[in-house]
Design a protein around this motif. Sequence first.
Motif, PDB file in Angstrom:
ATOM      1  N   PRO A  33       0.858  -1.175   0.000  1.00  0.00           N
ATOM      2  CA  PRO A  33       0.000   0.000   0.000  1.00  0.00           C
ATOM      3  C   PRO A  33       0.905   1.240   0.000  1.00  0.00           C
ATOM      4  N   LYS A  37       0.964   1.971  -6.902  1.00  0.00           N
ATOM      5  CA  LYS A  37       0.382   1.053  -7.890  1.00  0.00           C
ATOM      6  C   LYS A  37      -0.757   1.713  -8.668  1.00  0.00           C
ATOM      7  N   THR A  55      -8.874  -3.978  -7.883  1.00  0.00           N
ATOM      8  CA  THR A  55      -9.850  -4.637  -7.000  1.00  0.00           C
ATOM      9  C   THR A  55     -10.293  -3.693  -5.886  1.00  0.00           C
ATOM     10  N   GLY A  56      -9.368  -2.834  -5.408  1.00  0.00           N
ATOM     11  CA  GLY A  56      -9.744  -1.865  -4.372  1.00  0.00           C
ATOM     12  C   GLY A  56     -10.850  -0.941  -4.868  1.00  0.00           C
ATOM     13  N   LEU A  59     -14.138  -2.875  -5.246  1.00  0.00           N
ATOM     14  CA  LEU A  59     -14.758  -3.147  -3.946  1.00  0.00           C
ATOM     15  C   LEU A  59     -15.374  -1.870  -3.363  1.00  0.00           C
ATOM     16  N   ARG A  60     -14.648  -0.746  -3.475  1.00  0.00           N
ATOM     17  CA  ARG A  60     -15.194   0.528  -2.949  1.00  0.00           C
ATOM     18  C   ARG A  60     -16.484   0.895  -3.672  1.00  0.00           C
ATOM     19  N   MET A  77     -12.635  -3.857   4.880  1.00  0.00           N
ATOM     20  CA  MET A  77     -11.890  -2.781   4.217  1.00  0.00           C
ATOM     21  C   MET A  77     -11.615  -1.637   5.189  1.00  0.00           C
ATOM     22  N   ILE A  81      -8.139  -5.040   6.480  1.00  0.00           N
ATOM     23  CA  ILE A  81      -7.899  -6.496   6.351  1.00  0.00           C
ATOM     24  C   ILE A  81      -8.302  -6.936   4.945  1.00  0.00           C
ATOM     25  N   VAL A  83     -10.102  -8.845   2.037  1.00  0.00           N
ATOM     26  CA  VAL A  83     -11.408  -9.499   1.952  1.00  0.00           C
ATOM     27  C   VAL A  83     -11.193 -10.926   1.443  1.00  0.00           C
ATOM     28  N   GLY A 109      -3.498  -4.227  -7.499  1.00  0.00           N
ATOM     29  CA  GLY A 109      -3.990  -4.706  -6.194  1.00  0.00           C
ATOM     30  C   GLY A 109      -4.503  -6.132  -6.227  1.00  0.00           C
ATOM     31  N   ARG A 112      -3.285 -10.773  -4.292  1.00  0.00           N
ATOM     32  CA  ARG A 112      -2.674 -10.390  -3.014  1.00  0.00           C
ATOM     33  C   ARG A 112      -2.449 -11.567  -2.089  1.00  0.00           C
ATOM     34  N   GLN A 116      -5.199 -16.352  -4.560  1.00  0.00           N
ATOM     35  CA  GLN A 116      -5.598 -15.475  -5.672  1.00  0.00           C
ATOM     36  C   GLN A 116      -4.652 -15.648  -6.860  1.00  0.00           C
ATOM     37  N   ARG A 194      -2.899  -2.675   7.291  1.00  0.00           N
ATOM     38  CA  ARG A 194      -2.727  -2.911   5.843  1.00  0.00           C
ATOM     39  C   ARG A 194      -1.295  -3.336   5.535  1.00  0.00           C
TER      40      ARG A 194
HETATM   41  P1  ADP Z   1      -4.011  -0.296  -0.869  1.00  0.00           P
HETATM   42  O1  ADP Z   1      -3.218  -1.105  -1.869  1.00  0.00           O
HETATM   43  O2  ADP Z   1      -3.465   1.064  -0.697  1.00  0.00           O
HETATM   44  O3  ADP Z   1      -4.244  -1.012   0.435  1.00  0.00           O
HETATM   45  P2  ADP Z   1      -6.528  -0.815  -2.337  1.00  0.00           P
HETATM   46  O4  ADP Z   1      -7.473   0.227  -2.817  1.00  0.00           O
HETATM   47  O5  ADP Z   1      -5.843  -1.657  -3.342  1.00  0.00           O
HETATM   48  O6  ADP Z   1      -5.481  -0.006  -1.434  1.00  0.00           O
HETATM   49  O7  ADP Z   1      -7.288  -1.811  -1.315  1.00  0.00           O
HETATM   50  C1  ADP Z   1      -8.121  -1.323  -0.297  1.00  0.00           C
HETATM   51  C2  ADP Z   1      -8.710  -2.502   0.478  1.00  0.00           C
HETATM   52  O8  ADP Z   1      -9.526  -3.296  -0.384  1.00  0.00           O
HETATM   53  C3  ADP Z   1      -7.696  -3.471   1.074  1.00  0.00           C
HETATM   54  O9  ADP Z   1      -7.219  -3.052   2.333  1.00  0.00           O
HETATM   55  C4  ADP Z   1      -8.547  -4.747   1.188  1.00  0.00           C
HETATM   56  O10 ADP Z   1      -9.438  -4.679   2.296  1.00  0.00           O
HETATM   57  C5  ADP Z   1      -9.410  -4.676  -0.061  1.00  0.00           C
HETATM   58  N1  ADP Z   1      -8.771  -5.360  -1.223  1.00  0.00           N
HETATM   59  C6  ADP Z   1      -8.361  -4.780  -2.384  1.00  0.00           C
HETATM   60  N2  ADP Z   1      -7.841  -5.689  -3.210  1.00  0.00           N
HETATM   61  C7  ADP Z   1      -7.904  -6.882  -2.564  1.00  0.00           C
HETATM   62  C8  ADP Z   1      -7.507  -8.211  -2.902  1.00  0.00           C
HETATM   63  N3  ADP Z   1      -6.931  -8.512  -4.072  1.00  0.00           N
HETATM   64  N4  ADP Z   1      -7.723  -9.187  -1.977  1.00  0.00           N
HETATM   65  C9  ADP Z   1      -8.305  -8.929  -0.799  1.00  0.00           C
HETATM   66  N5  ADP Z   1      -8.683  -7.701  -0.406  1.00  0.00           N
HETATM   67  C10 ADP Z   1      -8.501  -6.670  -1.292  1.00  0.00           C
END
Ligand code: ADP
Length: 240
Positions: A33, A37, A55-56, A59-60, A77, A81, A83, A109, A112, A116, A194
């Motif tokens: 983080p 990226k 993926t972040g 998910l958001r 999130m 942690i 997901v 992202g 991870r 995966q 994170r």
């Molecule tokens: P960063 O890389 O700065 O932590 P991201 O936006 O990529 O920010 O991710 C934010 C959150 O989304 C992570 O802390 C996690 O909870 C979730 N997340 C994103 N990508 C994944 C992934 N590939 N597997 C599991 N959780 C993920």
Amino acid sequence: MSERVKGPRAIGVSQIPDPKSQAPFALILFGSPGSGKGTQSKLLAKALGVPQISTGDMLREHVRKGNAVGTKVEAKMKAGILVKDYVVNQLVEERLAQPDAANGFILDGYPRTRAQAETLCGMLGPRGVQTVVIHLVVDYNVIIARLTGRRQCPVCGTLYNVTSKPPKVPGVCDLEGAKLIVRDDDREEVIRERLDEYEKQTRPLIDYFRETGKRLYEIDASHDNPQTVFGKIEGLIREP
Ligand code: ADP
């Protein structure tokens, strides 16, 4: 300084995603983080004409919509942690099936965890997708400064940093005039979580990429501005 870590040769221009090319291409942007990226993925997606798959961000978006996926992942999130693997694996599988990803894509992202990474290999192998991993290496102290200093406009999403990219008026978006906010997961205790998740679950994937013979490049991205880092990556992937 950038270093070619694995693989017999650099990527040739002909291997870069091209609407006319038959060979689909996956660029994995890998790093902690705060390593940049997201910024680099956006620049690369634009330069190569392929989608950025974050993926972040996905998910958001589900959390913002308040749908079933969003409800499932929101608390994790917020706590920094990861997901569950099956949730992100499914999102990625659906996204890769979209026509705009047919020639190539940038993964930001993801993967991870080892599970995966294995799922991704299972998805890409049969499609003959060539995979390149770009590992953005950034000093721990720089990461902490970037994450704790990050501010975002709640209206347009523009990112600022109190030291490296401050707004003209402190705490106010240059474009919208809105009061800038700290993302929920940029609070100090969540940042620690994170980074911990990254060390335990994600960093070990470097070994997985090596074991499975992926082309892996390490780029020192601690002190250069985003355009310079982008230039380094572009230079690597365009090298004949
Ligand atoms: P960063 O890389 O700065 O932590 P991201 O936006 O990529 O920010 O991710 C934010 C959150 O989304 C992570 O802390 C996690 O909870 C979730 N997340 C994103 N990508 C994944 C992934 N590939 N597997 C599991 N959780 C993920």
